[in-house]
Design a protein around this motif. Structure first.
Motif, PDB file in Angstrom:
ATOM      1  N   ALA A 163       0.834  -1.207   0.000  1.00 61.83           N
ATOM      2  CA  ALA A 163       0.000   0.000   0.000  1.00 61.83           C
ATOM      3  C   ALA A 163       0.864   1.251   0.000  1.00 61.83           C
ATOM      4  O   ALA A 163       0.565   2.221  -0.696  1.00 61.83           O
ATOM      5  N   PHE A 164       1.957   1.236   0.770  1.00 61.48           N
ATOM      6  CA  PHE A 164       2.850   2.399   0.808  1.00 61.48           C
ATOM      7  C   PHE A 164       3.429   2.658  -0.577  1.00 61.48           C
ATOM      8  O   PHE A 164       3.452   3.801  -1.055  1.00 61.48           O
ATOM      9  N   HIS A 165       3.887   1.601  -1.241  1.00 61.65           N
ATOM     10  CA  HIS A 165       4.444   1.761  -2.584  1.00 61.65           C
ATOM     11  C   HIS A 165       3.393   2.299  -3.550  1.00 61.65           C
ATOM     12  O   HIS A 165       3.669   3.214  -4.337  1.00 61.65           O
ATOM     13  N   ARG A 166       2.197   1.775  -3.491  1.00 59.28           N
ATOM     14  CA  ARG A 166       1.142   2.234  -4.392  1.00 59.28           C
ATOM     15  C   ARG A 166       0.856   3.715  -4.180  1.00 59.28           C
ATOM     16  O   ARG A 166       0.706   4.482  -5.145  1.00 59.28           O
ATOM     17  N   LEU A 167       0.807   4.141  -2.935  1.00 60.41           N
ATOM     18  CA  LEU A 167       0.516   5.545  -2.627  1.00 60.41           C
ATOM     19  C   LEU A 167       1.643   6.460  -3.118  1.00 60.41           C
ATOM     20  O   LEU A 167       1.388   7.543  -3.657  1.00 60.41           O
ATOM     21  N   ILE A 168       2.893   6.040  -2.929  1.00 61.79           N
ATOM     22  CA  ILE A 168       4.022   6.840  -3.400  1.00 61.79           C
ATOM     23  C   ILE A 168       4.013   6.926  -4.921  1.00 61.79           C
ATOM     24  O   ILE A 168       4.252   7.992  -5.511  1.00 61.79           O
ATOM     25  N   ALA A 169       3.718   5.802  -5.593  1.00 62.33           N
ATOM     26  CA  ALA A 169       3.741   5.760  -7.052  1.00 62.33           C
ATOM     27  C   ALA A 169       2.592   6.544  -7.674  1.00 62.33           C
ATOM     28  O   ALA A 169       2.760   7.174  -8.723  1.00 62.33           O
ATOM     29  N   GLU A 170       1.427   6.526  -7.049  1.00 66.20           N
ATOM     30  CA  GLU A 170       0.230   7.131  -7.641  1.00 66.20           C
ATOM     31  C   GLU A 170       0.029   8.596  -7.259  1.00 66.20           C
ATOM     32  O   GLU A 170      -0.845   9.256  -7.830  1.00 66.20           O
ATOM     33  N   ASN A 171       0.809   9.096  -6.319  1.00 68.63           N
ATOM     34  CA  ASN A 171       0.589  10.459  -5.817  1.00 68.63           C
ATOM     35  C   ASN A 171       1.883  11.267  -5.823  1.00 68.63           C
ATOM     36  O   ASN A 171       2.221  11.931  -4.847  1.00 68.63           O
ATOM     37  N   ARG A 172       2.583  11.230  -6.939  1.00 68.84           N
ATOM     38  CA  ARG A 172       3.876  11.909  -7.026  1.00 68.84           C
ATOM     39  C   ARG A 172       3.790  13.400  -6.698  1.00 68.84           C
ATOM     40  O   ARG A 172       4.656  13.905  -5.967  1.00 68.84           O
ATOM     41  N   PRO A 173       2.788  14.158  -7.175  1.00 71.60           N
ATOM     42  CA  PRO A 173       2.761  15.593  -6.845  1.00 71.60           C
ATOM     43  C   PRO A 173       2.710  15.864  -5.338  1.00 71.60           C
ATOM     44  O   PRO A 173       3.409  16.756  -4.846  1.00 71.60           O
ATOM     45  N   GLN A 174       1.914  15.092  -4.599  1.00 68.50           N
ATOM     46  CA  GLN A 174       1.825  15.297  -3.155  1.00 68.50           C
ATOM     47  C   GLN A 174       3.131  14.906  -2.457  1.00 68.50           C
ATOM     48  O   GLN A 174       3.577  15.583  -1.527  1.00 68.50           O
ATOM     49  N   VAL A 175       3.736  13.811  -2.913  1.00 66.83           N
ATOM     50  CA  VAL A 175       4.998  13.379  -2.306  1.00 66.83           C
ATOM     51  C   VAL A 175       6.085  14.418  -2.573  1.00 66.83           C
ATOM     52  O   VAL A 175       6.859  14.778  -1.667  1.00 66.83           O
ATOM     53  N   GLU A 176       6.140  14.939  -3.795  1.00 66.64           N
ATOM     54  CA  GLU A 176       7.150  15.949  -4.113  1.00 66.64           C
ATOM     55  C   GLU A 176       6.893  17.253  -3.359  1.00 66.64           C
ATOM     56  O   GLU A 176       7.838  17.950  -2.987  1.00 66.64           O
TER      57      GLU A 176
END
Length: 205
Positions: free
Chosen positions: A126-139
């Protein structure tokens, strides 16, 4: 192996120890050929592993190159998350990104709270999916974490190191006293004495 692009400011790499079954994912902004060839990581865990076993048993792969500092941090986080989702045993102590780690945690929680819940539950997929699918928020979280003052950065970094270093003896490398973290420029009277990562001769707590 990925090729470091000509316009890169840094790259993400993976170090593997097939003999012991562990890996380490890190980043570097040193792009000269010799450093790319010989640098396997500088985190506390891999530094200790290298001091015990040397580098002859290690292999290194370049995973990606980045054109900005923000992209470099993001790609490091993405590859760490992907490796954990695939079941790799990593020597990384956290999920990557800017230091100090608690600062990155705080801003990631603000931008994408679901990631911290997945991290708390150790739900690596789930953590990987969230990081991969939400790049603008992570950046956005990465950029916020990168914007803290130097005093805040080194204050948080020192708190991180105090949780890792064995401070019961003086450091034989830099001379830091009992109870003090290792520091850069420890022998200079004029340069800043900022906290630095654990010296090889100083064990973990």
């Amino acid at each position: 192996m990925a090729i470091i692009s000509a316009d890169a400011v840094g790259y993400v790499f993976r170090t593997d120890c097939g003999r012991e079954g562990w890996s380490y994912i890190g980043q570097s902004t040193r792009l000269d050929r010799e450093h790319v060839r010989s640098y396997f990581g500088s985190g506390t865990n891999i530094t200790e592993a290298i001091s015990r076993h040397g580098t002859e048993v290690l292999t290194k792969r370049v995973l990606a190159s980045a054109r900005t500092s923000t992209e470099l941090h993001y790609l490091e986080m993405l590859h760490i998350a992907e490796a954990r989702a695939e079941g790799a045993f990593l020597l990384n102590g956290d999920f990557g990104g800017p230091r100090p780690f608690p600062t990155m945690q705080r801003y990631l929680r603000e931008e994408l709270p679901e990631t911290m819940m997945a991290a708390l539950l150790r739900d690596h997929k789930a953590f990987h999916r969230l990081i991969a699918e939400n790049r603008p928020q992570v950046e956005a979280a990465i950029e916020a974490a990168n914007s803290i003052t130097a005093d805040d950065f080194y204050g948080g970094y020192e708190r991180d190191l105090r949780a890792l270093m064995d401070l019961s003896r003086p450091c034989p490398s830099c001379g830091s006293a009992v109870g003090e973290v290792c520091r850069t420029n420890s022998k200079s009277l004029t340069k800043p004495r900022n906290p630095c990562v654990n010296h090889k001769a100083r064990p973990r707590s």
